[in-house]
Design an enzyme around this catalytic site. Structure first.
Site, PDB file in Angstrom:
ATOM      1  N   CYS A   8       0.883  -1.110  -0.231  1.00 21.53           N
ATOM      2  CA  CYS A   8       0.004   0.235   0.030  1.00 21.53           C
ATOM      3  C   CYS A   8       0.832   1.285   0.004  1.00 21.53           C
ATOM      4  O   CYS A   8       2.023   1.307   0.207  1.00 21.53           O
ATOM      5  CB  CYS A   8      -0.964  -0.076   1.134  1.00 21.53           C
ATOM      6  SG  CYS A   8      -2.158   0.960   1.000  1.00 21.53           S
ATOM      7  N   ASP A 127      -6.179  -3.157  11.671  1.00 20.82           N
ATOM      8  CA  ASP A 127      -5.155  -2.187  12.002  1.00 20.82           C
ATOM      9  C   ASP A 127      -4.897  -1.778  13.469  1.00 20.82           C
ATOM     10  O   ASP A 127      -5.770  -2.108  14.127  1.00 20.82           O
ATOM     11  CB  ASP A 127      -5.157  -1.211  10.958  1.00 20.82           C
ATOM     12  CG  ASP A 127      -3.678  -0.226  10.984  1.00 20.82           C
ATOM     13  OD1 ASP A 127      -2.809  -0.676  11.118  1.00 20.82           O
ATOM     14  OD2 ASP A 127      -3.936   0.668   9.841  1.00 20.82           O
TER      15      ASP A 127
END
Length: 206
Positions: A8, A127
């Site tokens: 990412c 996360d």
């Protein structure tokens, strides 16, 4: 099961090529204005056109106005949307694209409720919870907080690096892992060697 890998925070064509050449299954582009990895819709259009076959392009948004998401989608034909804010299931589904919902995890997070509420999501990206920061902190969370019976595919993120990704996969058994800062030279600039190491270790561990 082979664990999938997403790299990412891609901002440069060279990093995109390095990720794909190393075997990335997906590449992510950040459209959050406060992120040092943010790309414009115009820059993303160039990057997405360079994504090779069988690698998915993922767009990351944080509480974005629907008109802005539509603007990005008109410029760059993203395969998957990834929402990191306070979006509702309806907010995420309104664009008619497959989507991932990110969840910041701490001891108070009810992941089973998230899975039930976002049952149309292709997966939950887990996360670390850091107050005031929607993601990309480079910090790990306690993987023991993930229920074994979570009914949505888990995409593990948060503080992953080439040094700990194998341990993370063995512990969590996620569908995929997601990394950004863990394979960087500086914010938004990737390290080809780290990308290759991360992907190789993730694939070996699975």
């Amino acid at each position: 099961m082979a664990v999938r890998v997403k790299i990412c925070g891609i901002t440069r064509l060279q990093d995109l090529y390095d990720a794909c050449d190393a075997g990335a299954d997906a590449v992510g582009f950040v459209f959050y204005e406060k992120s040092p990895r943010r790309v414009s819709a115009e820059a993303a259009a160039v990057l997405v056109r360079a994504v090779p076959p069988f690698v998915q392009s993922v767009g990351l948004f944080v509480n974005a106005a629907p008109a802005f998401v539509e603007q990005v989608l008109q410029a760059a034909s993203l395969d998957v949307l990834q929402f990191h804010g306070d979006e509702t299931p309806a907010d995420c589904a309104r664009f008619g694209r497959p989507y991932i919902k990110a969840v910041r995890v701490d001891g108070a997070t009810d992941l089973l409720k998230y899975a039930a509420d976002f049952d149309a999501a292709r997966g939950l990206l887990l996360d670390a919870f850091v107050p005031g920061v929607p993601g990309g902190t480079g910090e790990c969370f306690d993987w023991r907080l993930i229920p074994a019976n979570l009914p949505r595919p888990v995409i593990l993120s948060g503080g992953l690096t080439p040094d700990n990704v194998a341990e993370a996969i063995r512990h969590v058994r996620p569908w995929a892992v997601d990394v950004s800062s863990g394979v960087e030279i500086s914010k938004g600039i990737k390290d080809a060697r780290k990308i290759a190491q991360f992907i190789a270790k993730a694939k070996e561990a699975s």
